[in-house]
Design an enzyme around this catalytic site. Structure first.
Site, PDB file in Angstrom:
ATOM      1  N   THR A   1     -23.018 -35.125 -17.268  1.00 26.31           N
ATOM      2  CA  THR A   1     -23.826 -35.826 -18.283  1.00 26.31           C
ATOM      3  C   THR A   1     -23.598 -35.186 -19.650  1.00 26.31           C
ATOM      4  OG1 THR A   1     -25.514 -36.271 -16.629  1.00 26.31           O
ATOM      5  CG2 THR A   1     -26.215 -36.414 -18.922  1.00 26.31           C
TER       6      THR A   1
ATOM      7  N   GLY B   1     -19.889 -31.117 -18.675  1.00 27.80           N
ATOM      8  CA  GLY B   1     -19.929 -30.273 -19.868  1.00 27.80           C
ATOM      9  C   GLY B   1     -20.816 -29.061 -19.638  1.00 27.80           C
TER      10      GLY B   1
ATOM     11  N   GLU C   1     -27.002 -32.446 -11.707  1.00 26.56           N
ATOM     12  CA  GLU C   1     -25.711 -31.820 -12.007  1.00 26.56           C
ATOM     13  C   GLU C   1     -25.430 -30.695 -11.013  1.00 26.56           C
ATOM     14  OE1 GLU C   1     -25.563 -32.648 -16.826  1.00 26.56           O
ATOM     15  OE2 GLU C   1     -26.386 -30.762 -16.112  1.00 26.56           O
TER      16      GLU C   1
HETATM   17  C1  5RP Z   1     -26.759 -32.043 -19.624  1.00 23.16           C
HETATM   18  C2  5RP Z   1     -25.798 -30.933 -19.753  1.00 23.16           C
HETATM   19  C3  5RP Z   1     -24.629 -31.138 -20.659  1.00 23.16           C
HETATM   20  O1  5RP Z   1     -23.464 -30.947 -19.929  1.00 23.16           O
HETATM   21  C4  5RP Z   1     -24.691 -30.154 -21.780  1.00 23.16           C
HETATM   22  O2  5RP Z   1     -25.943 -30.290 -22.444  1.00 23.16           O
HETATM   23  C5  5RP Z   1     -23.557 -30.349 -22.781  1.00 23.16           C
HETATM   24  O3  5RP Z   1     -23.733 -31.541 -23.468  1.00 23.16           O
HETATM   25  P1  5RP Z   1     -22.712 -32.044 -24.583  1.00 23.16           P
HETATM   26  O4  5RP Z   1     -21.421 -32.339 -23.902  1.00 23.16           O
HETATM   27  O5  5RP Z   1     -23.400 -33.276 -25.146  1.00 23.16           O
HETATM   28  O6  5RP Z   1     -22.576 -30.960 -25.627  1.00 23.16           O
HETATM   29  O7  5RP Z   1     -25.916 -29.887 -19.155  1.00 23.16           O
HETATM   30  O8  5RP Z   1     -27.861 -31.687 -18.834  1.00 23.16           O
END
Ligand code: 5RP
Length: 213
Positions: free
Chosen positions: A28, A82, A103
């Site tokens: 996500t 991510g 996740e």
């Molecule tokens: C969501 C997450 C995302 O992987 C993390 O916040 C990174 O987000 P982005 O790619 O928008 O910087 O852990 O729960």
């Protein structure tokens, strides 16, 4: 290069880990959104995806990628997600988007975890980014007190309800020398659903832009 460009590069570079006929675990966030866009170009070569959030599910479905139930797929070969911070040992802080529980489940079900980040996410020591913790709502204050005992400063992410109907506490002020130990200790506290430390099951591969770390 801007963070957004590096995120796009990382999302597109992760495509090289997708094998024909695979069911891909999908994380996500804004970096994963680039991966999903790129995955759509291969959608006829894969069986589908297991999603870690309602947000990613909506994007996958919009692009015509079948979203499958983890209970029906069995183990996955690949998970792409991510992170908010990544240390030199590929241990992560995750949960900035409040999707940490699903996740962590999909990561645990996957043989290979490819983490896609921009260079701003690399750190020597985890903890500058506040550690998200998903809690059962009635345990919020209890967990807050437990965090204070451990030197952290808990901040309730007011107004945010996770896809699982729970709340998020963000813990500021920790410099995390042994993230696996802290993750294990917090996992034992009644009321905590998931800790946003991914140290006991770190990433296997980290792509910073299109370069492997
Ligand atoms: C969501 C997450 C995302 O992987 C993390 O916040 C990174 O987000 P982005 O790619 O928008 O910087 O852990 O729960």
């Amino acid at each position: 290069m801007s963070n957004a460009n590096e995120k796009r590069q990382a999302g597109e570079a992760a495509i090289r880990y997708v094998e024909d006929d695979a069911i891909v675990g999908v994380g996500t966030g804004s970096t994963v959104a680039f991966f999903i866009d790129a995955l759509a170009d291969l959608k006829h070569r894969i069986q589908g995806a297991v999603s870690s959030s309602e947000q990613s599910t909506a994007q996958l479905k919009k692009l015509g990628i079948p979203v499958l139930d983890l209970n029906a797929t069995g183990p996955l070969t690949l998970y792409v997600d991510g992170a908010d911070e990544c240390d030199p040992y590929k241990r992560l802080i995750k949960g900035g988007g409040a999707a940490l529980t699903r996740e962590k489940i999909v990561a645990a079900a996957s043989e290979k975890f490819v983490c896609i980040i921009d260079s701003s996410k690399r750190v020597e020591l985890l903890g500058k980014f506040p550690v998200p913790i998903e809690v059962i709502p009635m345990a919020r204050s209890l967990i807050g007190r437990e965090i204070v005992k451990r030197g952290g400063h808990p901040v309730w992410r007011d107004g945010v309800v996770t896809d699982n109907g729970n709340w998020i506490i963000d813990v500021h002020g920790w410099q995390i020398v042994d993230p696996a130990a802290l993750e294990g200790e917090l996992n034992q506290l009644p009321g905590i659903v998931t800790v946003g430390l991914f140290a006991r099951r770190p990433a296997d591969v980290v792509l910073v832009g299109d370069k492997e770390m």
